[in-house]
Motif scaffolding. Structure first.
Motif, PDB file in Angstrom:
ATOM      1  N   VAL A 145       2.460  -4.957  -3.473  1.00  0.00           N
ATOM      2  CA  VAL A 145       1.824  -4.756  -4.773  1.00  0.00           C
ATOM      3  C   VAL A 145       2.736  -3.930  -5.669  1.00  0.00           C
ATOM      4  O   VAL A 145       3.010  -4.285  -6.811  1.00  0.00           O
ATOM      5  CB  VAL A 145       0.447  -4.063  -4.629  1.00  0.00           C
ATOM      6  N   SER A 146       3.207  -2.807  -5.139  1.00  0.00           N
ATOM      7  CA  SER A 146       4.092  -1.926  -5.905  1.00  0.00           C
ATOM      8  C   SER A 146       5.268  -1.510  -5.015  1.00  0.00           C
ATOM      9  O   SER A 146       5.218  -1.656  -3.793  1.00  0.00           O
ATOM     10  CB  SER A 146       3.336  -0.701  -6.418  1.00  0.00           C
ATOM     11  N   THR A 147       6.302  -1.011  -5.641  1.00  0.00           N
ATOM     12  CA  THR A 147       7.509  -0.663  -4.894  1.00  0.00           C
ATOM     13  C   THR A 147       7.214   0.421  -3.861  1.00  0.00           C
ATOM     14  O   THR A 147       6.355   1.270  -4.057  1.00  0.00           O
ATOM     15  CB  THR A 147       8.633  -0.196  -5.838  1.00  0.00           C
ATOM     16  N   SER A 148       7.958   0.359  -2.776  1.00  0.00           N
ATOM     17  CA  SER A 148       7.768   1.281  -1.665  1.00  0.00           C
ATOM     18  C   SER A 148       9.127   1.738  -1.153  1.00  0.00           C
ATOM     19  O   SER A 148      10.055   0.932  -1.066  1.00  0.00           O
ATOM     20  CB  SER A 148       7.004   0.579  -0.538  1.00  0.00           C
ATOM     21  N   GLU A 149       9.216   3.009  -0.827  1.00  0.00           N
ATOM     22  CA  GLU A 149      10.449   3.513  -0.237  1.00  0.00           C
ATOM     23  C   GLU A 149      10.573   3.072   1.221  1.00  0.00           C
ATOM     24  O   GLU A 149      11.675   2.953   1.744  1.00  0.00           O
ATOM     25  CB  GLU A 149      10.487   5.038  -0.326  1.00  0.00           C
ATOM     26  N   LYS A 150       9.454   2.799   1.866  1.00  0.00           N
ATOM     27  CA  LYS A 150       9.463   2.421   3.277  1.00  0.00           C
ATOM     28  C   LYS A 150       9.826   0.960   3.490  1.00  0.00           C
ATOM     29  O   LYS A 150      10.509   0.617   4.445  1.00  0.00           O
ATOM     30  CB  LYS A 150       8.099   2.692   3.908  1.00  0.00           C
ATOM     31  N   ALA A 151       9.339   0.084   2.627  1.00  0.00           N
ATOM     32  CA  ALA A 151       9.578  -1.348   2.784  1.00  0.00           C
ATOM     33  C   ALA A 151      10.510  -1.845   1.685  1.00  0.00           C
ATOM     34  O   ALA A 151      10.238  -1.653   0.504  1.00  0.00           O
ATOM     35  CB  ALA A 151       8.258  -2.099   2.725  1.00  0.00           C
ATOM     36  N   GLN A 152      11.587  -2.454   2.094  1.00  0.00           N
ATOM     37  CA  GLN A 152      12.542  -3.017   1.145  1.00  0.00           C
ATOM     38  C   GLN A 152      12.151  -4.466   0.848  1.00  0.00           C
ATOM     39  O   GLN A 152      12.604  -5.388   1.510  1.00  0.00           O
ATOM     40  CB  GLN A 152      13.962  -2.949   1.714  1.00  0.00           C
ATOM     41  N   ALA A 153      11.263  -4.637  -0.110  1.00  0.00           N
ATOM     42  CA  ALA A 153      10.789  -5.959  -0.483  1.00  0.00           C
ATOM     43  C   ALA A 153      10.397  -5.932  -1.954  1.00  0.00           C
ATOM     44  O   ALA A 153      10.151  -4.873  -2.526  1.00  0.00           O
ATOM     45  CB  ALA A 153       9.595  -6.361   0.380  1.00  0.00           C
ATOM     46  N   LYS A 154      10.330  -7.111  -2.550  1.00  0.00           N
ATOM     47  CA  LYS A 154       9.945  -7.208  -3.960  1.00  0.00           C
ATOM     48  C   LYS A 154       8.457  -6.907  -4.102  1.00  0.00           C
ATOM     49  O   LYS A 154       7.644  -7.306  -3.273  1.00  0.00           O
ATOM     50  CB  LYS A 154      10.239  -8.608  -4.488  1.00  0.00           C
ATOM     51  N   ALA A 155       8.113  -6.204  -5.181  1.00  0.00           N
ATOM     52  CA  ALA A 155       6.723  -5.842  -5.467  1.00  0.00           C
ATOM     53  C   ALA A 155       6.243  -6.611  -6.698  1.00  0.00           C
ATOM     54  O   ALA A 155       6.973  -6.746  -7.683  1.00  0.00           O
ATOM     55  CB  ALA A 155       6.613  -4.342  -5.708  1.00  0.00           C
ATOM     56  N   ALA A 156       5.019  -7.112  -6.635  1.00  0.00           N
ATOM     57  CA  ALA A 156       4.468  -7.956  -7.702  1.00  0.00           C
ATOM     58  C   ALA A 156       4.458  -7.259  -9.059  1.00  0.00           C
ATOM     59  O   ALA A 156       4.844  -7.851 -10.067  1.00  0.00           O
ATOM     60  CB  ALA A 156       3.061  -8.418  -7.329  1.00  0.00           C
ATOM     61  N   THR A 157       4.018  -6.009  -9.107  1.00  0.00           N
ATOM     62  CA  THR A 157       3.924  -5.328 -10.406  1.00  0.00           C
ATOM     63  C   THR A 157       5.302  -5.153 -11.040  1.00  0.00           C
ATOM     64  O   THR A 157       5.494  -5.460 -12.217  1.00  0.00           O
ATOM     65  CB  THR A 157       3.229  -3.963 -10.260  1.00  0.00           C
ATOM     66  N   ALA A 158       6.266  -4.696 -10.262  1.00  0.00           N
ATOM     67  CA  ALA A 158       7.619  -4.492 -10.790  1.00  0.00           C
ATOM     68  C   ALA A 158       8.287  -5.819 -11.116  1.00  0.00           C
ATOM     69  O   ALA A 158       8.981  -5.944 -12.136  1.00  0.00           O
ATOM     70  CB  ALA A 158       8.463  -3.710  -9.786  1.00  0.00           C
ATOM     71  N   GLU A 159       8.082  -6.814 -10.281  1.00  0.00           N
ATOM     72  CA  GLU A 159       8.719  -8.120 -10.503  1.00  0.00           C
ATOM     73  C   GLU A 159       8.151  -8.797 -11.745  1.00  0.00           C
ATOM     74  O   GLU A 159       8.883  -9.426 -12.515  1.00  0.00           O
ATOM     75  CB  GLU A 159       8.549  -9.005  -9.265  1.00  0.00           C
ATOM     76  N   ALA A 160       6.845  -8.659 -11.980  1.00  0.00           N
ATOM     77  CA  ALA A 160       6.245  -9.242 -13.185  1.00  0.00           C
ATOM     78  C   ALA A 160       6.850  -8.610 -14.435  1.00  0.00           C
ATOM     79  O   ALA A 160       7.188  -9.318 -15.395  1.00  0.00           O
ATOM     80  CB  ALA A 160       4.727  -9.057 -13.163  1.00  0.00           C
ATOM     81  N   GLU A 161       6.988  -7.305 -14.424  1.00  0.00           N
ATOM     82  CA  GLU A 161       7.596  -6.615 -15.569  1.00  0.00           C
ATOM     83  C   GLU A 161       9.047  -7.049 -15.764  1.00  0.00           C
ATOM     84  O   GLU A 161       9.484  -7.313 -16.882  1.00  0.00           O
ATOM     85  CB  GLU A 161       7.538  -5.099 -15.371  1.00  0.00           C
TER      86      GLU A 161
END
Length: 190
Positions: free
Chosen positions: A71-87
């Motif tokens: 859903v949102s960026t995480s320091e623990k998981a290196q993956a794309k986040a929907a909120t940041a990617e939409a922006e």
């Protein structure tokens, strides 16, 4: 008598088939008017081409999904986040199109409104988490880009991909994943 039905190879149904006393029937044809979905596993070097392809489909009047595992960026998981990617997409590669975001942490009314905008064609691109995995029917959506596809199981990828190819237009699923995850992509194409 019990009838178990599934559109994808979910683990429960596979287990019942393998270990239970069940007869199976397989429907191998698509519903009338539908075409097979073309699926590609691509590396980062193909990202610009993938977005060019999506823009071309959007200009034709089609719609697209972009699926992110977070859903949102995480320091623990290196993956794309929907909120940041939409922006990022709305300001970058897809700035000429209406980009909408949808994820499970949104209030129900906001989720419904976002989905309604996409279903009506008001939004061209829906950047979402797996909240779209079932129950979404937008025949005009013909492209799905799945970020970090190696984070999903084969059943979940089938479920996600099933959101496109629901209309008369040719549909395409683009899988971005870590190198070495090609086997899952090959099984999905089969």
């Amino acid at each position: 008598h019990v009838l178990h039905m599934t559109a994808t190879p979910i683990p429960r149904t596979l287990s019942l088939t393998a270990y239970g006393d069940l007869d199976t029937t397989t429907l191998r044809e698509l519903p009338a008017g539908r075409r097979p979905i073309k699926t590609w596993h691509v590396g980062e070097e193909k990202r610009d081409g993938a977005y060019r392809f999506i823009r071309d489909r959007l200009r034709e009047g089609r719609q697209a999904f972009v699926v992110c595992s977070l859903v949102s960026t995480s320091e623990k998981a290196q993956a794309k986040a929907a909120t940041a990617e939409a922006e990022r997409l709305a300001a970058g590669e897809l700035r000429d199109f209406e980009v909408e975001v949808l994820h499970g942490q949104m209030p129900a009314a906001e989720k419904s409104a976002a989905m309604a905008r996409f279903a009506s064609g008001e939004a061209d691109v829906l950047v979402a988490t797996t909240v779209i995995e079932v129950g979404i029917d937008v025949p005009n959506a013909t492209v799905m880009l799945i970020e970090d596809a190696d984070r999903y199981g084969l059943s979940q990828l089938h479920q996600l991909r099933g959101r496109i190819g629901r209309g008369e237009h040719e549909s395409h699923c683009i899988l971005f994943a870590e190198a070495g995850s090609e086997r899952a992509a090959e099984r999905l194409r089969a």
